[in-house]
Motif scaffolding. Structure first.
Motif, PDB file in Angstrom:
ATOM      1  N   SER A 100     -40.041   5.966  55.193  1.00 32.78           N
ATOM      2  CA  SER A 100     -38.827   5.833  55.990  1.00 32.78           C
ATOM      3  C   SER A 100     -38.739   4.457  56.621  1.00 32.78           C
ATOM      4  O   SER A 100     -39.733   3.904  57.094  1.00 32.78           O
ATOM      5  N   ARG A 101     -37.551   3.924  56.658  1.00 33.60           N
ATOM      6  CA  ARG A 101     -37.299   2.658  57.340  1.00 33.60           C
ATOM      7  C   ARG A 101     -36.459   2.876  58.592  1.00 33.60           C
ATOM      8  O   ARG A 101     -36.093   1.952  59.275  1.00 33.60           O
ATOM      9  N   HIS A 132     -45.746   3.383  46.374  1.00 34.89           N
ATOM     10  CA  HIS A 132     -44.364   3.883  46.444  1.00 34.89           C
ATOM     11  C   HIS A 132     -43.725   3.516  47.784  1.00 34.89           C
ATOM     12  O   HIS A 132     -43.327   4.397  48.545  1.00 34.89           O
ATOM     13  N   PRO A 133     -43.593   2.253  48.103  1.00 28.99           N
ATOM     14  CA  PRO A 133     -43.062   1.872  49.416  1.00 28.99           C
ATOM     15  C   PRO A 133     -41.646   2.389  49.661  1.00 28.99           C
ATOM     16  O   PRO A 133     -41.259   2.613  50.810  1.00 28.99           O
ATOM     17  N   GLN A 134     -40.873   2.634  48.615  1.00 23.42           N
ATOM     18  CA  GLN A 134     -39.516   3.139  48.771  1.00 23.42           C
ATOM     19  C   GLN A 134     -39.500   4.562  49.331  1.00 23.42           C
ATOM     20  O   GLN A 134     -38.477   5.029  49.823  1.00 23.42           O
ATOM     21  N   TRP A 135     -40.627   5.254  49.274  1.00 21.76           N
ATOM     22  CA  TRP A 135     -40.693   6.618  49.786  1.00 21.76           C
ATOM     23  C   TRP A 135     -40.891   6.669  51.297  1.00 21.76           C
ATOM     24  O   TRP A 135     -40.739   7.725  51.910  1.00 21.76           O
ATOM     25  N   ARG A 148     -47.711   3.314  50.820  1.00 17.40           N
ATOM     26  CA  ARG A 148     -47.296   1.933  51.077  1.00 17.40           C
ATOM     27  C   ARG A 148     -47.514   1.051  49.856  1.00 17.40           C
ATOM     28  O   ARG A 148     -46.653   0.253  49.481  1.00 17.40           O
TER      29      ARG A 148
END
Length: 79
Positions: free
Chosen positions: A50-51, A45-48, A42
């Motif tokens: 899942s959203r 690497h928040p882009q890693w 978080r």
């Protein structure tokens, strides 16, 4: 030890191996490691992460709130 055990175009599955003196310590360590790994992802690497929403698994014998309510009623009435 941290090991990648599976990968797809959208996901990577990792397995972490550790040991503890007893069951209670193993549980605490498992929670601490999992929460620390998520916190690191978080923060660094928040882009890693899942959203996409994930489906909630159904309970045995049905699904949803109605089934949970029936299970809770059975527990209280002894059925």
């Amino acid at each position: 030890m941290l090991q990648m055990v599976d990968a797809t175009p959208q996901t990577v599955v990792i397995q972490m191996q550790a040991s503890a003196a007893d069951g209670a310590n193993a549980w605490d360590m498992r929670c601490d490691l999992r929460e620390g790994l998520i916190r690191c992802l978080r923060d660094q690497h928040p882009q890693w992460l899942s959203r996409r929403p994930r489906p909630v698994p159904a309970l045995p014998g049905g699904s949803g709130v109605a089934t949970r309510a029936r299970m809770n009623e059975s527990a209280h009435t002894g059925d």
